[in-house]
Design an enzyme around this catalytic site. Structure first.
Site, PDB file in Angstrom:
ATOM      1  N   HIS A 254      35.287 -12.500 -13.009  1.00 37.27           N
ATOM      2  CA  HIS A 254      34.256 -11.635 -14.167  1.00 37.27           C
ATOM      3  C   HIS A 254      35.032 -12.165 -14.653  1.00 37.27           C
ATOM      4  CE1 HIS A 254      33.919  -8.800 -10.550  1.00 37.27           C
ATOM      5  NE2 HIS A 254      34.613  -8.340 -10.197  1.00 37.27           N
TER       6      HIS A 254
ATOM      7  N   ASP B 163      34.233 -13.217  -3.126  1.00 36.32           N
ATOM      8  CA  ASP B 163      34.651 -12.299  -3.292  1.00 36.32           C
ATOM      9  C   ASP B 163      33.635 -10.971  -3.560  1.00 36.32           C
ATOM     10  OD1 ASP B 163      37.094 -10.727  -5.037  1.00 36.32           O
ATOM     11  OD2 ASP B 163      35.095  -9.789  -4.869  1.00 36.32           O
TER      12      ASP B 163
ATOM     13  N   HIS C 224      32.299  -8.373  -5.130  1.00 32.67           N
ATOM     14  CA  HIS C 224      31.731  -8.108  -6.330  1.00 32.67           C
ATOM     15  C   HIS C 224      31.219  -9.614  -6.906  1.00 32.67           C
ATOM     16  CE1 HIS C 224      35.038  -5.726  -5.395  1.00 32.67           C
ATOM     17  NE2 HIS C 224      34.393  -4.739  -6.257  1.00 32.67           N
TER      18      HIS C 224
ATOM     19  N   ASP D  15      38.363  -8.884  -0.184  1.00 31.32           N
ATOM     20  CA  ASP D  15      37.488  -7.119  -0.471  1.00 31.32           C
ATOM     21  C   ASP D  15      36.220  -7.341  -0.110  1.00 31.32           C
ATOM     22  OD1 ASP D  15      36.547  -9.490  -2.089  1.00 31.32           O
ATOM     23  OD2 ASP D  15      37.549  -7.700  -4.191  1.00 31.32           O
TER      24      ASP D  15
HETATM   25 ZN   LIG Z   1      36.398  -8.143  -5.986  1.00 32.12          ZN
END
Ligand SMILES: [Zn+2]
Length: 581
Positions: free
Chosen positions: A395, A429, A431, A518
């Protein structure tokens, strides 16, 4: 000292160098070979179809890459046999165990390829076939060596009949059953012998000769010569453990636990690393390697100086238990940087839940060092390498931190690798990898692909849409594959297949994999429901890309299943990368 390693490609400089050293050995040790035969080696590795065998090259080299010996194995997947074309130590390197180590490695390889056995030619030790006593002595030593493995010449056939009448020293065909104790049926043997003679020796052996040799195989199963030098009991058992060159160099951030945000609900916690290690270490797939230190310039190659300087300075000023949470953000006036350090945190971040502490800079820098160490191991010839690090990084953009991330280690590694070839980053991931996307958004030399929960409902909310495809020179080199709120393993696989198709089309030399776990059922930060066996299958599919792959740990927060899912993923990845299918 030497190590045995497989040469997979002609891309890495270290491999190009090794192949030219192998060619030198061929020139020096096999005087009958033509320069044309020697020159075709790289092409042979690159283009198996052309030569109707898959060529597998192993070298013995030292840490500086000096080649001390090599072996070339040909694999025929349809008839399921392996043929040892060359095995040789470099000049002045004989008698140091190099030949033995190479031979054992090739046996393991042939076994893993599910071959019925390993075939090769060996000059005769019989005075009727070999006149010269000195040559005969050398041939005896070789045949004695192979007897240690139970490998002996096939008996009672005309294989060693000279093509020209009266020709000296025609070779035996030697068979090694790889310790499987399975007899070799006549029908299997004749198909294999025909393939060997027609594909390898067509220029030497006329068609009627080949027919004559094949027809001379009468025994069913095929009979091997009696042991001549050793007792059958002396045959070495086959080792069944993962060969060193296929273990995955594992670099663990040893300073990760200095970064510990004790806030309730801060799921990015030190226990994550331990729960993964506990599960993956017993697999025997990994080899822990020490962390090397790298200059900050690698971080500054993808992050803005001002941002790196700020993070470094603010962390140095933090008290030991202090945590600065960003709380105001430069929505209106981006040009004016706030003076006060806590206010300034918002200038460099994207959310309010990722704090700055005294140790953030040190831990994040260490995670980058780990990732670059793993990268170096990959560049040294390992197919897979794993940086098990936290804090995660995907991120983090060129000038902002957030989402538990500070420095984007995967992006640092991807940029580092561009000096050696084309790089693809696959982010799996849950996200969206907004940081990696932003860093390479205008570049065509790094393809970025991310599979993630749709930003409509998933962090980071402002990025990860399908229409973000790259800009400028990078247009078309970013692919976002957002998935629906509920997704199981089968649904996930459809997105993964799309990602893999795009990756294949890009033809990268390296893959950097941002591994988030995740996506698992029950993860506190996600909404998908992948199970252990889905991770195995996803790993296998990614391994089947057959690319040098650097795996960088990103998210994954349900520590009850995190380790097991990592183990399943890597087992699949390893099988895909090294399996025979
Ligand atoms: Zn994540």
């Amino acid at each position: 000292m030497f190590r045995i390693r497989r040469i997979y490609d002609y891309v890495l400089p270290i491999n190009q160098e090794a192949i030219s050293r192998v060619q030198d050995i061929l020139r020096a040790q096999f005087s009958t070979l033509s320069e044309k035969d020697i020159a075709k080696l790289p092409e042979q590795l690159r283009n198996p179809l052309k030569f109707r065998f898959r060529s597998i090259l192993y070298v013995a080299d030292d840490q500086r890459g000096r080649v001390k010996g090599f072996a070339l194995l040909l694999h025929e997947p349809e008839l399921r046999f392996a043929y040892l074309e060359y095995i040789s130590a470099a000049a002045k390197m004989t008698g140091r165990g190099i030949g033995g180590a190479l031979y054992e490695r090739l046996r393991e390889e042939a076994f893993e390829l599910d071959a019925v056995g390993l075939f090769f030619e060996c000059l005769p030790d019989d005075p009727a076939l070999c006149n010269d006593p000195e040559t005969r002595r050398q041939n005896r030593a070789r045949l004695r060596f192979y007897e240690k493995y139970g490998a002996r010449p096939i008996a009672g056939t005309a294989y060693e009949a000279p093509v020209e009448p009266g020709g000296d020293s025609p070779p035996y065909l030697v068979f090694d059953d790889l310790g499987q104790g399975r007899p070799l049926p006549r029908e299997t043997a004749t198909a294999i012998v025909r393939a060997i003679l027609e594909r390898k020796y067509a220029h030497l052996c006329p068609e009627p000769y080949i027919d004559m040799v094949v027809d001379s195989f009468r025994d069913d199963p095929v009979r091997l010569r009696e042991f001549r030098y050793l007792r059958p009991e002396a045959v070495a058992p086959v080792r069944r453990q993962i060969p060193v060159d296929r273990r995955i160099p594992l670099v663990v951030n040893d300073r990760h636990d200095i970064h510990h945000v004790k806030e309730r609900g801060y799921v990015e916690a030190p226990v994550r690393i331990d729960s993964i290690l506990r599960e993956i270490e017993p697999t025997g797939l990994f080899e822990t390697v020490p962390i090397r230190h790298f200059s900050e310039k690698h971080i500054r190659a993808v992050h803005e100086d001002q941002f790196v300087d700020y993070l470094k300075a603010v962390c140095a000023l933090c008290q030991s238990e202090e945590a600065i949470y960003p709380y105001v953000f430069p929505i209106r006036n981006h040009a004016r940087r706030p003076r006060e350090r806590a206010v300034r945190a918002g200038y460099y971040s994207i959310d309010t839940f990722t704090p700055l502490t005294a140790n953030v800079f040190l831990a994040a820098k260490r995670a980058v060092d780990c990732t670059l160490t793993a990268t170096r191991h990959m560049l040294a010839g390992h197919r897979l390498a794993y940086a098990l690090v936290r804090p995660p990084g995907h991120h983090a953009e060129s000038r902002v931190f957030g989402g538990f991330c500070y420095f984007n280690a995967a992006a640092v590694a991807a940029h580092y690798l561009t000096a050696f070839g084309r790089v693809a980053v696959l982010d799996i991931d849950y996200h969206h990898g907004n940081g990696t996307q932003e860093i390479f958004y205008q570049r065509a030399d790094v393809l970025t692909v991310s599979i993630h929960g749709h930003p409509r409902f998933a962090y980071p909310y402002f990025n990860g849409f399908r229409d973000e495809k790259g800009a400028g020179a990078g247009a078309g080199f970013n692919l976002n594959l957002p998935g629906p709120e509920e997704l199981d393993g089968a649904g996930y696989r459809q997105l993964l297949q799309k990602a893999l198709r795009r990756l294949r089309r890009f033809r990268p030399d390296f893959l950097v994999l941002s591994l988030g776990l995740d996506t698992a059922m029950g993860d506190p930060t996600g909404s998908w429901s992948l199970l252990a066996e889905d991770f195995t299958e996803n790993g296998r599919l990614i391994g089947r890309l057959r690319l040098p792959t650097l795996v960088v740990q990103e998210g994954g927060y349900d520590t009850r299943v995190l380790g097991s899912n990592a183990r399943h993923f890597f087992t699949g990845l390893w099988t895909g990368a090294f399996g025979s299918d």
